[in-house]
Design a protein around this motif. Structure first.
Motif, PDB file in Angstrom:
ATOM      1  N   TYR A 162      77.888  35.471  67.181  1.00 31.05           N
ATOM      2  CA  TYR A 162      77.236  34.909  66.002  1.00 31.05           C
ATOM      3  C   TYR A 162      76.722  33.498  66.285  1.00 31.05           C
ATOM      4  O   TYR A 162      77.193  32.814  67.209  1.00 31.05           O
ATOM      5  CB  TYR A 162      78.203  34.874  64.824  1.00 31.05           C
ATOM      6  CG  TYR A 162      78.736  36.218  64.387  1.00 31.05           C
ATOM      7  CD1 TYR A 162      78.081  37.406  64.721  1.00 31.05           C
ATOM      8  CD2 TYR A 162      79.900  36.308  63.633  1.00 31.05           C
ATOM      9  CE1 TYR A 162      78.582  38.630  64.311  1.00 31.05           C
ATOM     10  CE2 TYR A 162      80.398  37.526  63.215  1.00 31.05           C
ATOM     11  CZ  TYR A 162      79.738  38.688  63.565  1.00 31.05           C
ATOM     12  OH  TYR A 162      80.234  39.904  63.160  1.00 31.05           O
ATOM     13  N   THR A 163      75.789  33.053  65.447  1.00 29.54           N
ATOM     14  CA  THR A 163      75.176  31.745  65.656  1.00 29.54           C
ATOM     15  C   THR A 163      76.125  30.584  65.364  1.00 29.54           C
ATOM     16  O   THR A 163      75.794  29.436  65.674  1.00 29.54           O
ATOM     17  CB  THR A 163      73.926  31.596  64.768  1.00 29.54           C
ATOM     18  OG1 THR A 163      74.289  31.809  63.392  1.00 29.54           O
ATOM     19  CG2 THR A 163      72.856  32.602  65.166  1.00 29.54           C
ATOM     20  N   ASN A 239      80.176  46.339  59.994  1.00 34.48           N
ATOM     21  CA  ASN A 239      79.083  46.167  60.957  1.00 34.48           C
ATOM     22  C   ASN A 239      78.690  47.470  61.660  1.00 34.48           C
ATOM     23  O   ASN A 239      78.017  47.439  62.693  1.00 34.48           O
ATOM     24  CB  ASN A 239      79.466  45.120  62.003  1.00 34.48           C
ATOM     25  CG  ASN A 239      79.595  43.736  61.400  1.00 34.48           C
ATOM     26  OD1 ASN A 239      78.797  43.331  60.560  1.00 34.48           O
ATOM     27  ND2 ASN A 239      80.612  43.001  61.832  1.00 34.48           N
ATOM     28  N   SER A 242      74.933  47.721  61.984  1.00 36.37           N
ATOM     29  CA  SER A 242      74.256  46.425  62.062  1.00 36.37           C
ATOM     30  C   SER A 242      73.215  46.346  63.174  1.00 36.37           C
ATOM     31  O   SER A 242      72.308  45.508  63.127  1.00 36.37           O
ATOM     32  CB  SER A 242      75.284  45.310  62.263  1.00 36.37           C
ATOM     33  OG  SER A 242      75.988  45.484  63.485  1.00 36.37           O
ATOM     34  N   ASP A 243      73.329  47.209  64.174  1.00 36.42           N
ATOM     35  CA  ASP A 243      72.412  47.137  65.315  1.00 36.42           C
ATOM     36  C   ASP A 243      71.150  47.983  65.140  1.00 36.42           C
ATOM     37  O   ASP A 243      70.339  48.080  66.070  1.00 36.42           O
ATOM     38  CB  ASP A 243      73.138  47.572  66.600  1.00 36.42           C
ATOM     39  CG  ASP A 243      74.222  46.587  67.009  1.00 36.42           C
ATOM     40  OD1 ASP A 243      74.057  45.388  66.730  1.00 36.42           O
ATOM     41  OD2 ASP A 243      75.231  47.027  67.597  1.00 36.42           O
ATOM     42  N   LYS A 248      67.354  43.084  58.845  1.00 37.73           N
ATOM     43  CA  LYS A 248      67.525  41.639  58.738  1.00 37.73           C
ATOM     44  C   LYS A 248      68.825  41.284  58.018  1.00 37.73           C
ATOM     45  O   LYS A 248      69.375  40.204  58.202  1.00 37.73           O
ATOM     46  CB  LYS A 248      66.344  41.023  57.986  1.00 37.73           C
ATOM     47  CG  LYS A 248      65.027  41.070  58.746  1.00 37.73           C
ATOM     48  CD  LYS A 248      63.936  40.350  57.967  1.00 37.73           C
ATOM     49  CE  LYS A 248      62.624  40.346  58.741  1.00 37.73           C
ATOM     50  NZ  LYS A 248      61.548  39.651  57.977  1.00 37.73           N
ATOM     51  N   ARG A 265      76.078  40.672  54.984  1.00 38.28           N
ATOM     52  CA  ARG A 265      75.866  40.151  56.339  1.00 38.28           C
ATOM     53  C   ARG A 265      74.369  39.969  56.571  1.00 38.28           C
ATOM     54  O   ARG A 265      73.544  40.654  55.962  1.00 38.28           O
ATOM     55  CB  ARG A 265      76.445  41.107  57.397  1.00 38.28           C
ATOM     56  CG  ARG A 265      77.945  41.331  57.295  1.00 38.28           C
ATOM     57  CD  ARG A 265      78.731  40.079  57.617  1.00 38.28           C
ATOM     58  NE  ARG A 265      80.168  40.327  57.637  1.00 38.28           N
ATOM     59  CZ  ARG A 265      80.973  40.198  56.579  1.00 38.28           C
ATOM     60  NH1 ARG A 265      80.458  39.847  55.398  1.00 38.28           N
ATOM     61  NH2 ARG A 265      82.260  40.420  56.691  1.00 38.28           N
ATOM     62  N   SER A 266      74.023  39.054  57.476  1.00 37.13           N
ATOM     63  CA  SER A 266      72.622  38.751  57.727  1.00 37.13           C
ATOM     64  C   SER A 266      72.404  38.361  59.177  1.00 37.13           C
ATOM     65  O   SER A 266      73.301  37.839  59.837  1.00 37.13           O
ATOM     66  CB  SER A 266      72.166  37.605  56.815  1.00 37.13           C
ATOM     67  OG  SER A 266      70.923  37.090  57.212  1.00 37.13           O
ATOM     68  N   LYS A 267      71.177  38.595  59.666  1.00 41.86           N
ATOM     69  CA  LYS A 267      70.785  38.152  61.000  1.00 41.86           C
ATOM     70  C   LYS A 267      69.896  36.910  60.944  1.00 41.86           C
ATOM     71  O   LYS A 267      69.324  36.520  61.948  1.00 41.86           O
ATOM     72  CB  LYS A 267      70.044  39.278  61.727  1.00 41.86           C
ATOM     73  CG  LYS A 267      70.899  40.491  62.017  1.00 41.86           C
ATOM     74  CD  LYS A 267      70.113  41.568  62.752  1.00 41.86           C
ATOM     75  CE  LYS A 267      70.992  42.782  63.038  1.00 41.86           C
ATOM     76  NZ  LYS A 267      70.241  43.864  63.732  1.00 41.86           N
ATOM     77  N   MET A 285      75.423  33.423  56.595  1.00 37.80           N
ATOM     78  CA  MET A 285      75.063  34.766  57.058  1.00 37.80           C
ATOM     79  C   MET A 285      76.220  35.762  57.033  1.00 37.80           C
ATOM     80  O   MET A 285      76.125  36.848  57.595  1.00 37.80           O
ATOM     81  CB  MET A 285      74.446  34.681  58.455  1.00 37.80           C
ATOM     82  CG  MET A 285      73.056  34.085  58.442  1.00 37.80           C
ATOM     83  SD  MET A 285      72.301  33.971  60.076  1.00 37.80           S
ATOM     84  CE  MET A 285      73.103  32.485  60.684  1.00 37.80           C
ATOM     85  N   CYS A 308      65.059  38.571  52.413  1.00 31.69           N
ATOM     86  CA  CYS A 308      64.560  38.973  53.727  1.00 31.69           C
ATOM     87  C   CYS A 308      63.034  38.893  53.816  1.00 31.69           C
ATOM     88  O   CYS A 308      62.472  39.008  54.915  1.00 31.69           O
ATOM     89  CB  CYS A 308      65.017  40.408  54.044  1.00 31.69           C
ATOM     90  SG  CYS A 308      66.782  40.545  54.360  1.00 31.69           S
TER      91      CYS A 308
END
Length: 309
Positions: A162-163, A239, A242-243, A248, A265-267, A285, A308
């Motif tokens: 994650y960021t 998740n 999630s992929d 988004k 959840r968010s990207k 996120m 989004c």
């Protein structure tokens, strides 16, 4: 702030550590990791951890039996809990002094000392910094505390994907890895699934929907009964899809008694504002909320789609 907390730990003979309800690895890791650090520094002190057990994370350790009289003249520390509504075991107000340690946005600054810093990936990472700054006062890491804090960081960074994972996160984590705990055993325990969870995962993959750039999954009470899974156990699957290319953001709705648990959840798009509008909150996120009808969940999906865009 860290020095102030260490002064208070010195002053009290009984220390009781809380965290949020329905705990994740960071809640348990920071709670039990801090307890272990204090126990090793002050073996003569009474250090207790309190809250409901989470079976899927029982390999990290067990909660203590804490009596009402234990709170008399006790220092209470609440880890990884943004607001008082989510604190597991409401006796946290019965101690002589209260400290909040958290990395979520400080929407409710409760406590006599409030150490909140969203720059950290996790509350467990904050506890590592607590030990670093407490080195001169005798605080140190061990294989036991390192495992717990590592679990919390891994959980809240999504295994460092994650960021919120920063260079400082890796630096602090490296101090944990230097301790001799079994990483292979940890990951095996963290990712193992009961057969019923695996079958529910297959159901989720078959039934989630994509609305524009938003993934949506709704689990009813009947679904949970069919697969013999609790609402809390279903959080392991947030998740699952999630992929999927083009997503988004995604949302996981789980019916639980008279309410619907909402996991957002968010990207990239910021979604904790949406959570705050529906009895929740969290990170930009990764957030959680509560809905009280399936109609309300449609409103949440609409807001996610708008975010989004």
């Amino acid at each position: 702030m860290i020095q102030d907390i260490q002064v208070k730990i010195n002053e009290f003979e009984t220390i009781i550590i809380h965290r949020h309800e329905r705990p994740d690895p960071d809640a348990l890791g920071s709670q039990m990791g801090l307890a272990q650090v204090i126990k090793e520094r002050f073996p003569e002190k009474k250090v207790l951890v309190v809250g409901e057990e989470e079976p899927s994370l029982s390999f990290l350790g067990k909660m203590d039996q804490v009596l009402d009289h234990d709170y008399e003249q006790a220092l209470v520390i609440v880890c990884d809990t943004a607001n008082t509504e989510r604190v597991d075991d409401k006796r946290f107000t019965q101690g002589a002094y209260l400290i909040k340690v958290d990395h979520h946005p400080n929407e409710e600054p409760y406590g006599d000392i409030v150490w909140v810093d969203p720059a950290f990936s996790s509350t467990s990472e904050m506890i590592v910094e607590f030990v670093i700054q407490g080195k001169e006062n005798g605080y140190k890491l061990s294989s036991e505390s390192a495992l717990l804090l590592y679990a919390g960081i891994v959980g809240d960074t999504g295994r460092f994907r994650y960021t919120n994972t920063t260079a400082e996160t890796f630096m602090r984590t490296s101090l944990l890895v230097k301790q001799t705990f079994d990483q292979n055993a940890f990951y095996s325990n963290l990712h193992k699934k009961d057969l019923k969870i695996t079958r529910l995962q297959g159901y989720v993959l078959q039934h989630f929907q994509v609305v524009e750039n938003v993934g949506v999954m709704k689990l009813t009470a009947e679904d949970l009964t069919r697969f013999q899974v609790t609402s809390n156990e279903s959080s392991q699957l947030v998740n699952t899809f999630s992929d999927v290319e083009g997503l988004k953001a995604w949302v996981f709705f789980v019916e639980d008694a008279d309410r619907i648990r909402v996991r957002l959840r968010s990207k990239g798009p910021v979604i904790n504002g949406i959570a705050a509008e529906h009895h929740g909150g969290g990170h930009p996120m990764a957030a959680g909320a509560t809905a009280y009808s399936w109609e309300e969940t449609e409103d949440i999906v609409s807001k996610l789609i708008k975010a989004c865009q």
